[in-house]
Enzyme design. Structure first.
Site, PDB file in Angstrom:
ATOM      1  N   ASN A   4      30.080 -16.438   8.259  1.00 54.91           N
ATOM      2  CA  ASN A   4      31.151 -16.170   7.310  1.00 54.91           C
ATOM      3  C   ASN A   4      31.243 -14.597   7.165  1.00 54.91           C
ATOM      4  O   ASN A   4      30.490 -13.942   6.811  1.00 54.91           O
ATOM      5  CB  ASN A   4      30.780 -16.587   5.864  1.00 54.91           C
ATOM      6  N   TRP A   5      32.388 -14.251   7.882  1.00 48.21           N
ATOM      7  CA  TRP A   5      32.363 -12.791   8.105  1.00 48.21           C
ATOM      8  C   TRP A   5      33.008 -12.151   6.721  1.00 48.21           C
ATOM      9  O   TRP A   5      33.073 -10.954   6.769  1.00 48.21           O
ATOM     10  CB  TRP A   5      33.335 -12.411   9.166  1.00 48.21           C
ATOM     11  N   LYS A   6      33.417 -12.710   5.694  1.00 52.21           N
ATOM     12  CA  LYS A   6      34.008 -12.331   4.635  1.00 52.21           C
ATOM     13  C   LYS A   6      34.903 -11.054   4.925  1.00 52.21           C
ATOM     14  O   LYS A   6      35.535 -11.588   6.067  1.00 52.21           O
ATOM     15  CB  LYS A   6      32.769 -11.557   3.761  1.00 52.21           C
ATOM     16  N   HIS A  90      33.456 -20.653  -2.028  1.00 48.88           N
ATOM     17  CA  HIS A  90      32.418 -19.918  -1.788  1.00 48.88           C
ATOM     18  C   HIS A  90      32.324 -18.954  -3.247  1.00 48.88           C
ATOM     19  O   HIS A  90      33.123 -18.994  -3.777  1.00 48.88           O
ATOM     20  CB  HIS A  90      32.863 -18.689  -0.687  1.00 48.88           C
ATOM     21  N   GLU A  92      31.751 -16.299  -4.124  1.00 47.47           N
ATOM     22  CA  GLU A  92      32.464 -15.015  -4.290  1.00 47.47           C
ATOM     23  C   GLU A  92      33.851 -15.475  -4.982  1.00 47.47           C
ATOM     24  O   GLU A  92      34.312 -15.008  -5.434  1.00 47.47           O
ATOM     25  CB  GLU A  92      32.564 -14.141  -3.029  1.00 47.47           C
ATOM     26  N   GLU A 162      24.500 -22.871  -1.316  1.00 49.32           N
ATOM     27  CA  GLU A 162      24.217 -21.296  -1.540  1.00 49.32           C
ATOM     28  C   GLU A 162      23.803 -20.746  -2.838  1.00 49.32           C
ATOM     29  O   GLU A 162      24.625 -20.815  -3.510  1.00 49.32           O
ATOM     30  CB  GLU A 162      25.450 -20.640  -1.094  1.00 49.32           C
ATOM     31  N   GLY A 168      23.438 -12.081   0.247  1.00 52.29           N
ATOM     32  CA  GLY A 168      23.489 -10.736   0.473  1.00 52.29           C
ATOM     33  C   GLY A 168      22.713  -9.707  -0.038  1.00 52.29           C
ATOM     34  O   GLY A 168      22.679  -8.765  -0.279  1.00 52.29           O
ATOM     35  N   SER A 208      21.074 -15.207   2.775  1.00 59.60           N
ATOM     36  CA  SER A 208      20.114 -14.309   3.561  1.00 59.60           C
ATOM     37  C   SER A 208      19.245 -14.838   4.623  1.00 59.60           C
ATOM     38  O   SER A 208      18.269 -14.806   4.918  1.00 59.60           O
ATOM     39  CB  SER A 208      19.205 -13.666   2.610  1.00 59.60           C
ATOM     40  N   GLY A 229      26.087 -15.125   6.267  1.00 55.88           N
ATOM     41  CA  GLY A 229      26.956 -14.204   6.103  1.00 55.88           C
ATOM     42  C   GLY A 229      26.603 -12.900   6.811  1.00 55.88           C
ATOM     43  O   GLY A 229      26.931 -12.838   8.037  1.00 55.88           O
ATOM     44  N   GLY A 230      25.826 -11.878   6.250  1.00 50.93           N
ATOM     45  CA  GLY A 230      25.651 -10.676   6.986  1.00 50.93           C
ATOM     46  C   GLY A 230      25.148 -10.645   8.626  1.00 50.93           C
ATOM     47  O   GLY A 230      25.532 -10.016   9.244  1.00 50.93           O
TER      48      GLY A 230
HETATM   49  C1  PEP Z   1      27.552 -16.099   2.592  1.00 54.20           C
HETATM   50  O1  PEP Z   1      28.292 -15.161   2.464  1.00 54.20           O
HETATM   51  O2  PEP Z   1      27.734 -17.194   2.745  1.00 54.20           O
HETATM   52  C2  PEP Z   1      26.047 -15.883   2.714  1.00 54.20           C
HETATM   53  C3  PEP Z   1      25.070 -16.700   2.822  1.00 54.20           C
HETATM   54  O3  PEP Z   1      25.692 -14.549   3.187  1.00 54.20           O
HETATM   55  P1  PEP Z   1      24.320 -13.648   3.374  1.00 54.20           P
HETATM   56  O4  PEP Z   1      23.891 -14.421   4.408  1.00 54.20           O
HETATM   57  O5  PEP Z   1      24.762 -12.413   3.862  1.00 54.20           O
HETATM   58  O6  PEP Z   1      23.329 -13.827   2.389  1.00 54.20           O
END
Ligand code: PEP
Length: 246
Positions: A4-6, A90, A92, A162, A168, A208, A229-230
């Site tokens: 997920n690039w956000k 998600h 967010e 999640e 993050g 993470s 994500g990241g």
């Molecule tokens: C996400 O945005 O779905 C996520 C899991 O982010 P990260 O891996 O950066 O914690």
């Protein structure tokens, strides 16, 4: 394995990512790989990955085919540009855009109508976990957002667990915590849709995930993949995650 690039990466940054990423995973045959760029980079991503083992997804959709909904994008449009997946709810979006369980049901149905596989996110906040309410929160998200689906609809859904406190933050759930929570979610699927559906449901862990923790997480029985994500923004790091290589 989904990334997920956000709100990161322009179309040209997207092309550069796939130039580097595609050769790194070209030999992967035992796992589905998906990346979810922002809307404006979807076409570049689809073009860059044509004929490869990488699928493209979006990060959200608006239920409905078309209409007077300024600023919104429908499943019909995502499918037309070549998306195969879409992330729904998600944390967010739950937090900043007030998405509710009723929205989840509508969005999942809208995704399925246009042949998109929905990746539905559930997860508890830190205060929920600390106050012992994780199962109540997740149970409520499952009951409100997923249980209303028909068995046929549900069979096409991917769940992503999640924990909000792990997204993050660099604070991954331990493999034991993630496994126990996935097991709980699978038991909810079994109670509602039966044992066969429970065994077939893909439940991804997100929060993470990095090259150095993915292998342990993936060794747990009820963890079928990851939503990243990241670490999905960097081609080498996401390729290492796909291959469970630290
Ligand atoms: C996400 O945005 O779905 C996520 C899991 O982010 P990260 O891996 O950066 O914690």
């Amino acid at each position: 394995m989904a990334g997920n690039w956000k709100m990161y990466k322009t179309p040209s940054e997207t092309r550069a990512f796939f130039d580097a990423f595609e050769p790194l995973v070209a030999d992967v045959t035992d796992c589905d790989i998906a990346l979810c760029p922002p809307y404006l980079s979807l076409e570049a991503a689809v073009a860059a990955t044509e004929g490869s083992n990488i699928a493209i997804g979006a990060q959200n959709l608006y239920p409905g085919k078309e209409g007077a909904f300024t600023g919104e994008i429908s499943g019909h449009m995502l499918s037309a540009v070549g998306c195969k997946y879409v992330i729904v709810a998600h944390s967010e979006r739950r937090e900043y855009f007030n998405e509710s369980e009723a929205d989840v049901v509508k969005k999942v149905r809208a995704a399925l109508e246009y042949s998109l596989t929905p990746i539905v996110c559930v997860g508890e906040k830190l205060q929920d976990r600390e106050s012992g309410n994780t199962e109540t929160v997740l149970g409520g998200q499952f009951d409100g957002g997923l249980a209303p689906l028909t068995p046929e609809e549900f069979s096409k859904v991917v769940i992503a667990y999640e924990p909000v406190w792990a997204i993050g933050t660099g604070r991954t759930a331990t493999p034991e915590i993630a496994q126990a929570t996935h097991k709980f979610l699978r038991s909810k699927v079994e109670a509602k849709f039966g044992a066969e559906a429970a065994a077939a449901t893909r439940i991804l862990y997100g929060g993470s995930v990095k090259p150095d923790n993915v292998k342990k997480l993936m060794s747990e029985d009820d963890i079928d993949g990851a939503l990243v994500g990241g670490a999905s923004l960097d081609p080498k790091s996401f390729a290492a995650i796909v291959k469970f290589q630290a």
